[in-house]
Design a protein around this motif. Structure first.
Motif, PDB file in Angstrom:
ATOM      1  N   ASP A 205       0.860  -1.173   0.000  1.00  0.00           N
ATOM      2  CA  ASP A 205       0.000   0.000   0.000  1.00  0.00           C
ATOM      3  C   ASP A 205       0.904   1.233   0.000  1.00  0.00           C
ATOM      4  OD1 ASP A 205      -1.776   2.044   0.360  1.00  0.00           O
ATOM      5  OD2 ASP A 205      -2.577   1.315   2.267  1.00  0.00           O
ATOM      6  N   LEU A 206       1.174   1.728  -1.199  1.00  0.00           N
ATOM      7  CA  LEU A 206       2.064   2.881  -1.342  1.00  0.00           C
ATOM      8  C   LEU A 206       1.278   4.119  -1.774  1.00  0.00           C
ATOM      9  CD1 LEU A 206       5.049   1.038  -3.048  1.00  0.00           C
ATOM     10  CD2 LEU A 206       4.769   1.634  -0.639  1.00  0.00           C
ATOM     11  N   PHE A 207       0.039   4.185  -1.376  1.00  0.00           N
ATOM     12  CA  PHE A 207      -0.854   5.284  -1.754  1.00  0.00           C
ATOM     13  C   PHE A 207      -0.259   6.647  -1.435  1.00  0.00           C
ATOM     14  CE2 PHE A 207      -4.357   8.217  -0.954  1.00  0.00           C
ATOM     15  CZ  PHE A 207      -5.131   8.042  -2.093  1.00  0.00           C
ATOM     16  N   ASN A 208       0.412   6.766  -0.315  1.00  0.00           N
ATOM     17  CA  ASN A 208       0.939   8.058   0.135  1.00  0.00           C
ATOM     18  C   ASN A 208       2.386   8.314  -0.283  1.00  0.00           C
ATOM     19  OD1 ASN A 208      -1.402   9.018   1.493  1.00  0.00           O
ATOM     20  ND2 ASN A 208      -1.009   7.506   3.080  1.00  0.00           N
ATOM     21  N   LEU A 209       2.954   7.438  -1.090  1.00  0.00           N
ATOM     22  CA  LEU A 209       4.333   7.615  -1.542  1.00  0.00           C
ATOM     23  C   LEU A 209       4.419   8.823  -2.463  1.00  0.00           C
ATOM     24  CD1 LEU A 209       7.180   6.185  -1.554  1.00  0.00           C
ATOM     25  CD2 LEU A 209       6.491   5.289  -3.782  1.00  0.00           C
ATOM     26  N   GLU A 210       5.306   9.728  -2.145  1.00  0.00           N
ATOM     27  CA  GLU A 210       5.473  10.924  -2.975  1.00  0.00           C
ATOM     28  C   GLU A 210       6.192  10.571  -4.272  1.00  0.00           C
ATOM     29  OE1 GLU A 210       4.187  13.871  -2.658  1.00  0.00           O
ATOM     30  OE2 GLU A 210       3.385  13.631  -0.643  1.00  0.00           O
ATOM     31  N   ASP A 211       5.841  11.265  -5.339  1.00  0.00           N
ATOM     32  CA  ASP A 211       6.392  10.977  -6.657  1.00  0.00           C
ATOM     33  C   ASP A 211       7.896  11.181  -6.730  1.00  0.00           C
ATOM     34  OD1 ASP A 211       3.899  10.247  -7.628  1.00  0.00           O
ATOM     35  OD2 ASP A 211       3.475  12.236  -8.440  1.00  0.00           O
ATOM     36  N   ASP A 212       8.438  12.130  -5.974  1.00  0.00           N
ATOM     37  CA  ASP A 212       9.889  12.335  -6.021  1.00  0.00           C
ATOM     38  C   ASP A 212      10.635  11.118  -5.485  1.00  0.00           C
ATOM     39  OD1 ASP A 212       8.908  13.042  -3.439  1.00  0.00           O
ATOM     40  OD2 ASP A 212      10.681  14.261  -3.045  1.00  0.00           O
ATOM     41  N   ILE A 213      10.068  10.446  -4.498  1.00  0.00           N
ATOM     42  CA  ILE A 213      10.671   9.225  -3.972  1.00  0.00           C
ATOM     43  C   ILE A 213      10.574   8.115  -5.019  1.00  0.00           C
ATOM     44  CG2 ILE A 213      10.490   7.426  -2.191  1.00  0.00           C
ATOM     45  CD1 ILE A 213       9.482   9.686  -0.306  1.00  0.00           C
ATOM     46  N   LEU A 214       9.420   8.015  -5.659  1.00  0.00           N
ATOM     47  CA  LEU A 214       9.244   7.030  -6.726  1.00  0.00           C
ATOM     48  C   LEU A 214      10.245   7.267  -7.849  1.00  0.00           C
ATOM     49  CD1 LEU A 214       7.751   4.746  -8.196  1.00  0.00           C
ATOM     50  CD2 LEU A 214       6.120   6.479  -9.000  1.00  0.00           C
ATOM     51  N   ILE A 215      10.395   8.500  -8.272  1.00  0.00           N
ATOM     52  CA  ILE A 215      11.316   8.830  -9.363  1.00  0.00           C
ATOM     53  C   ILE A 215      12.746   8.455  -8.998  1.00  0.00           C
ATOM     54  CG2 ILE A 215      12.360  10.751 -10.634  1.00  0.00           C
ATOM     55  CD1 ILE A 215       9.509  12.028 -10.631  1.00  0.00           C
TER      56      ILE A 215
END
Length: 82
Positions: free
Chosen positions: A61-71
């Motif tokens: 459940d990574l709903f709250n993961l910020e896009d900068d962390i994903l990138i």
């Protein structure tokens, strides 16, 4: 407002990862990305449930993961061959 340019960047990074292993189905690729993010961030978002048959099922459940962390994570995956 979040930078709309992040959308294309994320798409391009996912495309690069997928091209390295084109036999993966899309959702397998996404699951692998989620698993990798969780593993490298102290099991962030990891959800384990026991099924009726007694087996454990692992999800993320990574709903709250910020896009900068994903990138950042996707870039690392691309640079390190997935």
């Amino acid at each position: 407002m979040r930078d709309p340019k992040r959308i294309q960047e994320i798409q391009e990074l996912i495309e690069k990862l997928w091209e390295k292993d084109p036999d993966l189905r899309f959702m397998q690729l996404i699951y692998n990305i989620q698993s990798s993010i969780s593993y490298n961030n102290d099991d962030l978002g990891k959800v384990i449930s026991e099924e009726q048959d007694g087996f454990e099922r692992t999800g993320y459940d990574l709903f709250n993961l910020e896009d900068d962390i994903l990138i950042r994570h996707l870039k690392n995956m691309v640079e390190n061959n997935g």
